[in-house]
Design a protein around this motif. Structure first.
Motif, PDB file in Angstrom:
ATOM      1  N   LEU A 199     -20.883-125.392 -62.353  1.00 31.24           N
ATOM      2  CA  LEU A 199     -20.777-125.828 -61.265  1.00 31.24           C
ATOM      3  C   LEU A 199     -19.576-127.139 -61.484  1.00 31.24           C
ATOM      4  N   ASP A 200     -18.471-127.049 -60.658  1.00 30.76           N
ATOM      5  CA  ASP A 200     -17.516-128.122 -60.867  1.00 30.76           C
ATOM      6  C   ASP A 200     -17.828-129.480 -60.275  1.00 30.76           C
ATOM      7  N   ILE A 201     -18.332-129.432 -58.996  1.00 30.09           N
ATOM      8  CA  ILE A 201     -18.731-130.703 -57.947  1.00 30.09           C
ATOM      9  C   ILE A 201     -20.010-130.523 -57.476  1.00 30.09           C
ATOM     10  N   LEU A 202     -20.794-131.490 -57.430  1.00 30.90           N
ATOM     11  CA  LEU A 202     -21.935-131.446 -56.691  1.00 30.90           C
ATOM     12  C   LEU A 202     -22.136-132.363 -55.575  1.00 30.90           C
ATOM     13  N   VAL A 203     -23.051-132.189 -54.594  1.00 30.58           N
ATOM     14  CA  VAL A 203     -23.373-132.942 -53.645  1.00 30.58           C
ATOM     15  C   VAL A 203     -25.056-133.025 -53.748  1.00 30.58           C
ATOM     16  N   ALA A 204     -25.313-134.008 -54.217  1.00 25.37           N
ATOM     17  CA  ALA A 204     -27.006-134.106 -54.839  1.00 25.37           C
ATOM     18  C   ALA A 204     -26.890-135.477 -55.168  1.00 25.37           C
ATOM     19  N   ARG A 205     -28.408-135.766 -55.472  1.00 27.05           N
ATOM     20  CA  ARG A 205     -28.914-136.998 -56.149  1.00 27.05           C
ATOM     21  C   ARG A 205     -28.932-137.030 -57.450  1.00 27.05           C
ATOM     22  N   LEU A 206     -28.795-138.232 -57.709  1.00 26.14           N
ATOM     23  CA  LEU A 206     -29.149-138.863 -59.083  1.00 26.14           C
ATOM     24  C   LEU A 206     -30.360-139.282 -59.397  1.00 26.14           C
ATOM     25  N   SER A 207     -31.008-138.966 -60.312  1.00 25.91           N
ATOM     26  CA  SER A 207     -32.441-139.798 -60.605  1.00 25.91           C
ATOM     27  C   SER A 207     -32.232-140.070 -61.963  1.00 25.91           C
ATOM     28  N   ALA A 208     -33.373-141.123 -62.225  1.00 26.10           N
ATOM     29  CA  ALA A 208     -33.468-141.823 -63.635  1.00 26.10           C
ATOM     30  C   ALA A 208     -33.321-141.087 -64.777  1.00 26.10           C
ATOM     31  N   GLU A 209     -33.648-139.804 -64.929  1.00 29.68           N
ATOM     32  CA  GLU A 209     -33.708-139.063 -66.183  1.00 29.68           C
ATOM     33  C   GLU A 209     -32.225-138.560 -66.466  1.00 29.68           C
ATOM     34  N   HIS A 210     -31.424-138.540 -65.408  1.00 28.19           N
ATOM     35  CA  HIS A 210     -29.882-138.314 -65.670  1.00 28.19           C
ATOM     36  C   HIS A 210     -29.078-139.287 -66.384  1.00 28.19           C
ATOM     37  N   LYS A 244     -21.704-140.182 -68.372  1.00 28.85           N
ATOM     38  CA  LYS A 244     -20.426-139.114 -68.208  1.00 28.85           C
ATOM     39  C   LYS A 244     -19.843-138.678 -66.697  1.00 28.85           C
ATOM     40  N   LEU A 245     -20.819-139.392 -65.823  1.00 28.70           N
ATOM     41  CA  LEU A 245     -20.795-138.802 -64.423  1.00 28.70           C
ATOM     42  C   LEU A 245     -20.290-140.039 -63.425  1.00 28.70           C
ATOM     43  N   ARG A 246     -19.497-139.264 -62.593  1.00 30.36           N
ATOM     44  CA  ARG A 246     -19.108-140.118 -61.389  1.00 30.36           C
ATOM     45  C   ARG A 246     -19.715-139.985 -60.311  1.00 30.36           C
ATOM     46  N   ILE A 284     -20.881-135.888 -56.886  1.00 33.83           N
ATOM     47  CA  ILE A 284     -20.887-135.950 -58.243  1.00 33.83           C
ATOM     48  C   ILE A 284     -19.959-135.241 -58.962  1.00 33.83           C
ATOM     49  N   THR A 285     -19.191-135.988 -59.826  1.00 32.06           N
ATOM     50  CA  THR A 285     -18.287-134.923 -60.734  1.00 32.06           C
ATOM     51  C   THR A 285     -18.247-135.695 -62.133  1.00 32.06           C
ATOM     52  N   HIS A 286     -17.747-135.087 -63.160  1.00 34.38           N
ATOM     53  CA  HIS A 286     -17.562-135.324 -64.441  1.00 34.38           C
ATOM     54  C   HIS A 286     -16.507-136.439 -64.785  1.00 34.38           C
ATOM     55  N   THR A 287     -16.829-137.373 -65.482  1.00 33.14           N
ATOM     56  CA  THR A 287     -15.588-138.326 -65.961  1.00 33.14           C
ATOM     57  C   THR A 287     -14.926-137.706 -67.122  1.00 33.14           C
ATOM     58  N   ASP A 288     -15.639-136.863 -67.942  1.00 32.27           N
ATOM     59  CA  ASP A 288     -15.134-136.383 -69.308  1.00 32.27           C
ATOM     60  C   ASP A 288     -14.404-135.138 -69.250  1.00 32.27           C
ATOM     61  N   ARG A 289     -14.092-134.548 -67.953  1.00 34.69           N
ATOM     62  CA  ARG A 289     -13.653-133.164 -67.941  1.00 34.69           C
ATOM     63  C   ARG A 289     -12.823-133.357 -66.706  1.00 34.69           C
ATOM     64  N   LEU A 290     -11.365-132.530 -67.060  1.00 30.90           N
ATOM     65  CA  LEU A 290     -10.370-132.533 -66.133  1.00 30.90           C
ATOM     66  C   LEU A 290     -10.900-131.624 -64.858  1.00 30.90           C
ATOM     67  N   LEU A 291     -10.513-132.053 -63.610  1.00 28.47           N
ATOM     68  CA  LEU A 291     -10.967-130.855 -62.629  1.00 28.47           C
ATOM     69  C   LEU A 291      -9.735-130.021 -62.417  1.00 28.47           C
ATOM     70  N   SER A 292      -9.970-128.731 -62.449  1.00 27.34           N
ATOM     71  CA  SER A 292      -8.858-127.642 -62.021  1.00 27.34           C
ATOM     72  C   SER A 292      -8.313-128.196 -60.605  1.00 27.34           C
ATOM     73  N   PRO A 293      -7.123-127.557 -60.335  1.00 23.90           N
ATOM     74  CA  PRO A 293      -6.348-127.428 -59.202  1.00 23.90           C
ATOM     75  C   PRO A 293      -7.248-127.275 -58.084  1.00 23.90           C
ATOM     76  N   ALA A 294      -8.026-126.301 -58.282  1.00 28.27           N
ATOM     77  CA  ALA A 294      -8.818-125.705 -56.963  1.00 28.27           C
ATOM     78  C   ALA A 294      -9.859-126.954 -56.704  1.00 28.27           C
ATOM     79  N   ALA A 295     -10.547-127.167 -57.808  1.00 32.17           N
ATOM     80  CA  ALA A 295     -11.528-128.422 -57.732  1.00 32.17           C
ATOM     81  C   ALA A 295     -11.100-129.565 -57.097  1.00 32.17           C
TER      82      ALA A 295
END
Length: 320
Positions: A153-164, A168-170, A286-297
């Protein structure tokens, strides 16, 4: 000039070694893994041994009837899956571009924003990029995060919990999630005013499975009022079953308020006018900070941020 001295270049890491790691993890047996990859067992054994020699760690325990990943193996398998998923995405994206399409993006969301935010965001995407291919998954945050970490998955709309691991996440928060009780139209409780939790504790409830955050908050809500949690319950997260069960019984369902309102708006239930003083933690993009998003993302992310202002009144920074 870039100095390409990555370890995998020096080690002459082969794509078939990555495929073998994943096949061994899924099959648990080198003979079956070799068959899946259409190679001989000796060739598969040599590929694995070469990789272990380079890494200087055992990746699998050899058992009488198969193989089991070591801790080192589990780490390499996880990264192998991510690398292979990325290669597949590259091929799919190039194929889409050659076919005249803009590209593709995979988005994951929990249920409430899946009903409120996503339709608005996707309408924006399709207005501007009608040929962009979007894959949408609606699941729990835990399932989505697992697929996100695997590169599915490229992008999430979700929750972050303590174990994550958030290094490397925005995470850009959107809103908290209040909770409501949903009942069938004509339910006897709708005729009562001033309902309290004490009036609801003896009712039959449809609740999320044990171990979920909402189930914990639901039970804690009653305990904080000095009440034992309801014992007449059905445990499920299947929304189609929940609405059908409500229509055929006097049970109550505890749901995110946005979800409850959605079903109420379509005549499949009524939000009970009673205070349900519990809520879920905030969710966000939620997105990754260590990976480039594709143009579509990038198009999808921009649409999500624009839609968040309309849906939640939340203004997020939108890249040009």
């Amino acid at each position: 000039m870039t100095n390409y001295t990555h370890w995998f270049i020096r080690a002459r890491l082969k794509t078939r070694q990555l495929l073998l790691l994943v096949a061994l993890a899924e099959e648990g047996n080198i003979h079956r893994a070799a068959q899946v990859l259409n190679m001989t067992q000796p060739a598969a054994s040599k590929l694995l041994k070469d990789l272990e020699d380079v890494l200087e760690v055992p990746l699998f325990e050899r058992l009488p009837r198969g193989m089991r990943p070591t801790w080192y193996g589990e780490s390499m398998i996880r990264h192998a899956r991510m690398a292979l998923a990325s290669l597949n995405e590259a091929h799919d994206e190039l194929t889409a571009l050659k076919a005249g399409r803009f590209g593709q993006v995979s988005v994951g969301t929990i249920t409430a924003p899946g009903l409120t935010l996503m339709p608005t965001a996707l309408a924006l995407v399709k207005r501007d990029q009608p040929l962009l291919r979007v894959a949408l998954e609606i699941e729990t945050s835990a399932v989505l995060m697992e697929r996100f970490e695997q590169g599915k998955l490229d992008i999430l709309v979700a929750r972050l919990s303590a174990e994550h691991d958030k290094a490397k996440l925005r995470y850009e928060p959107l809103t908290e999630e209040p909770v409501s009780a949903l009942v069938r139209p004509g339910h006897p409780l709708l005729a009562m005013s001033g309902l309290t939790l004490r009036d609801l504790v003896g009712a039959g409830w449809i609740v999320p499975p044990a171990g979920s955050v909402l189930r914990h908050r639901f039970e804690l809500m009653f305990r904080e009022e000095g009440l034992a949690p309801p014992i007449n319950v059905i445990e499920t997260s299947a929304l189609l079953f929940i609405t059908r069960m409500l229509q055929q019984s006097d049970m109550l369902a505890v749901l995110a308020t946005d979800v409850a309102r959605y079903y109420a708006a379509h005549g499949m239930g009524v939000v009970l006018p009673a205070s349900v003083p519990c809520h879920m933690d905030a969710f966000g993009i939620i997105t990754h900070t260590d990976r480039l998003l594709s143009p579509a993302a990038k198009v999808m992310l921009r649409a999500l941020k624009e839609a968040s202002l309309e849906v939640y009144g939340r203004r997020l920074e939108v890249e040009a």
